[in-house]
Design an enzyme around this catalytic site. Sequence first.
Site, PDB file in Angstrom:
ATOM      1  N   LYS A  63     -33.148 109.063   9.334  1.00 12.26           N
ATOM      2  CA  LYS A  63     -34.452 108.393   9.201  1.00 12.26           C
ATOM      3  C   LYS A  63     -35.331 108.574  10.437  1.00 12.26           C
ATOM      4  O   LYS A  63     -36.560 108.494  10.335  1.00 12.26           O
ATOM      5  CB  LYS A  63     -34.259 106.900   8.910  1.00 12.26           C
ATOM      6  N   GLU A 108     -38.881  99.418  14.297  1.00 12.04           N
ATOM      7  CA  GLU A 108     -40.213  99.577  13.711  1.00 12.04           C
ATOM      8  C   GLU A 108     -40.884  98.216  13.698  1.00 12.04           C
ATOM      9  O   GLU A 108     -40.216  97.193  13.602  1.00 12.04           O
ATOM     10  CB  GLU A 108     -40.111 100.063  12.251  1.00 12.04           C
ATOM     11  N   ARG A 117     -34.320 113.554  -4.547  1.00 11.78           N
ATOM     12  CA  ARG A 117     -33.612 113.652  -5.837  1.00 11.78           C
ATOM     13  C   ARG A 117     -34.506 113.131  -6.948  1.00 11.78           C
ATOM     14  O   ARG A 117     -35.563 112.562  -6.685  1.00 11.78           O
ATOM     15  CB  ARG A 117     -32.361 112.774  -5.778  1.00 11.78           C
ATOM     16  N   VAL A 170     -34.540 107.069 -10.869  1.00 14.16           N
ATOM     17  CA  VAL A 170     -34.404 106.319 -12.121  1.00 14.16           C
ATOM     18  C   VAL A 170     -35.773 106.188 -12.805  1.00 14.16           C
ATOM     19  O   VAL A 170     -35.888 106.316 -14.019  1.00 14.16           O
ATOM     20  CB  VAL A 170     -33.796 104.921 -11.843  1.00 14.16           C
TER      21      VAL A 170
HETATM   22  C1  MV4 Z   1     -39.302  97.913   6.153  1.00 10.21           C
HETATM   23  C2  MV4 Z   1     -39.773  96.634   5.762  1.00 10.21           C
HETATM   24  C3  MV4 Z   1     -40.733  96.049   6.555  1.00 10.21           C
HETATM   25  N1  MV4 Z   1     -41.193  96.668   7.659  1.00 10.21           N
HETATM   26  N2  MV4 Z   1     -39.794  98.505   7.265  1.00 10.21           N
HETATM   27  C4  MV4 Z   1     -35.939  98.364   2.772  1.00 10.21           C
HETATM   28  C5  MV4 Z   1     -35.201  99.589   2.319  1.00 10.21           C
HETATM   29  C6  MV4 Z   1     -35.607 100.694   3.213  1.00 10.21           C
HETATM   30  N3  MV4 Z   1     -35.976 101.826   2.432  1.00 10.21           N
HETATM   31  C7  MV4 Z   1     -36.751 100.179   4.001  1.00 10.21           C
HETATM   32  N4  MV4 Z   1     -36.934  98.791   3.691  1.00 10.21           N
HETATM   33  C8  MV4 Z   1     -37.861  98.037   4.316  1.00 10.21           C
HETATM   34  N5  MV4 Z   1     -38.390  98.577   5.440  1.00 10.21           N
HETATM   35  C9  MV4 Z   1     -40.708  97.876   7.984  1.00 10.21           C
HETATM   36  N6  MV4 Z   1     -41.168  98.486   9.091  1.00 10.21           N
HETATM   37  C10 MV4 Z   1     -39.264  96.068   4.591  1.00 10.21           C
HETATM   38  C11 MV4 Z   1     -38.298  96.768   3.857  1.00 10.21           C
HETATM   39  C12 MV4 Z   1     -37.876  96.127   2.635  1.00 10.21           C
HETATM   40  C13 MV4 Z   1     -38.178  96.692   1.370  1.00 10.21           C
HETATM   41  C14 MV4 Z   1     -38.858  97.879   1.236  1.00 10.21           C
HETATM   42  C15 MV4 Z   1     -39.138  98.403  -0.003  1.00 10.21           C
HETATM   43  C16 MV4 Z   1     -38.749  97.728  -1.153  1.00 10.21           C
HETATM   44  C17 MV4 Z   1     -38.075  96.544  -1.057  1.00 10.21           C
HETATM   45  C18 MV4 Z   1     -37.774  96.008   0.209  1.00 10.21           C
HETATM   46  C19 MV4 Z   1     -37.091  94.786   0.295  1.00 10.21           C
HETATM   47  C20 MV4 Z   1     -36.806  94.276   1.529  1.00 10.21           C
HETATM   48  C21 MV4 Z   1     -37.184  94.938   2.691  1.00 10.21           C
END
Ligand code: MV4
Length: 448
Positions: free
Chosen positions: A116, A200, A289, A292
């Site tokens: 990442k 972040e 990929r 869903v």
């Molecule tokens: C974040 C965030 C808030 N701020 N990054 C969750 C999975 C991963 N792909 C990244 N995620 C998040 N990153 C920053 N800088 C909040 C989440 C997050 C989230 C993101 C997308 C969909 C659902 C989520 C549920 C909780 C937290």
Amino acid sequence: MFRRVLIANRGEIALRILRSLRTMGIEAVVIHGKEDRLSLPVRLADEAVYIPRSDPLASYLDIEAIVEAAKEVGADAVHPGYGFLAENPIFAERLEEEGITFIGPSADVLRLLGDKIEARDAMVRSGIPVAMGSDGPVSDPEEASIQAAEIGYPVIIKAAAGGGGIGMQVVDSPKDFDKALRICQGRALSAFGDDRVFLEKFIQGAQHIEFQVIGDGEKAIHLGERFCSIQRRHQKILEEGPWLSEEVREELGSKVVAGAEAVGYKGLATFEFLRDSNGDFYFLEVNPRVQVEHTVTEMITGYDLVSIGIRVAAGEGIPINQSDVKIRGHAIQARINAENPLTLTPSPGRLWECHWPSGPGVRVDSHAHTGYDMPPSFDSLLAKVIVWSPSRADAISRMKAALSETMLLGVDTLIPLHQAILKNHDFLSGDITIRFLEEHPELLNGER
Ligand code: MV4
């Protein structure tokens, strides 16, 4: 074009891939474990290879057994679907070594995007917006809190090898840093064997929006966005699209295309973003990929994405131009998980009766049928009901009608939860963030 393709997956996506292969005149072979020996994809395939293992997941995760199966049946290519080995660079590399095409990006691109920190760097260089963060990994709490002070609290600590939210820690003040850093590093090490973490700025009150991309290794195009904020514990429940204005789509879409081209992306990809209440976007990660919810994009663009993914893997260029892509109407996908609709705990078992909805603008992707025994060992996705209508309001009506027509006896499903979401005022007005289900506990406690 390929003569024969091995599907290294199960369930609805194995069936979805089989449908594209058959449409393209390509023979389909599917691997399977013990639980799936009578499954629809196994019965419909031209050939099936049984990989017996005592652990049900192991049949779909044993790289050498699957490479051996591909060689044995004379497959020119392997389609990994989603989950299991879909993002595994070692699997892609082993197939490359055997002269078998992995339907997806190269092992090198999988490795780059799987990190990442590297993915974030690559996307920043292409002009894609990211949240303010640490330059590279942080390990020392002292150094980390200096960086956090610059970024501004709250910050989020994420695993470099992560994805799917494993081990993430939100930190509100410097005094919590030591502990949060140790927790995140520990979880990252045990989950991924890699304890590198990065920081972040934590984006609050955000929506989750993702772009569908297809690349041929040189050129890429985007097929618009999907809105996927309705989720729990990083498991999406309902997805829809489109969500953005044409201007915003074009602006971010062109950046996403530049990002995909910069890494030489080949195959289907999803670029995930958060959008905050100011309308600012922040890149999260690339899912390398088929997803869903690719169906939502298929409904609003009219293209068969799985077939296009197979074409570019075979070395053909992308069969469409960016200017051919027209977003039309609105699509919604409801995931019909075999789960208790209030507790969201799995509800495996036999389907005594199974009737799917149909009619104009209604699509069902499912491997389930009357008599199907849903095994407890895999994820609980039983079916995807997808609707298309000219407008969002009509799509919502159509989904309500489709779900009310669906009869599934023998297992609990998420249908009652979906019916409650589809009536919710915030859902109807589009006032939805990733905290939607937490902010509407009444949808999950039966008071609806
Ligand atoms: C974040 C965030 C808030 N701020 N990054 C969750 C999975 C991963 N792909 C990244 N995620 C998040 N990153 C920053 N800088 C909040 C989440 C997050 C989230 C993101 C997308 C969909 C659902 C989520 C549920 C909780 C937290």
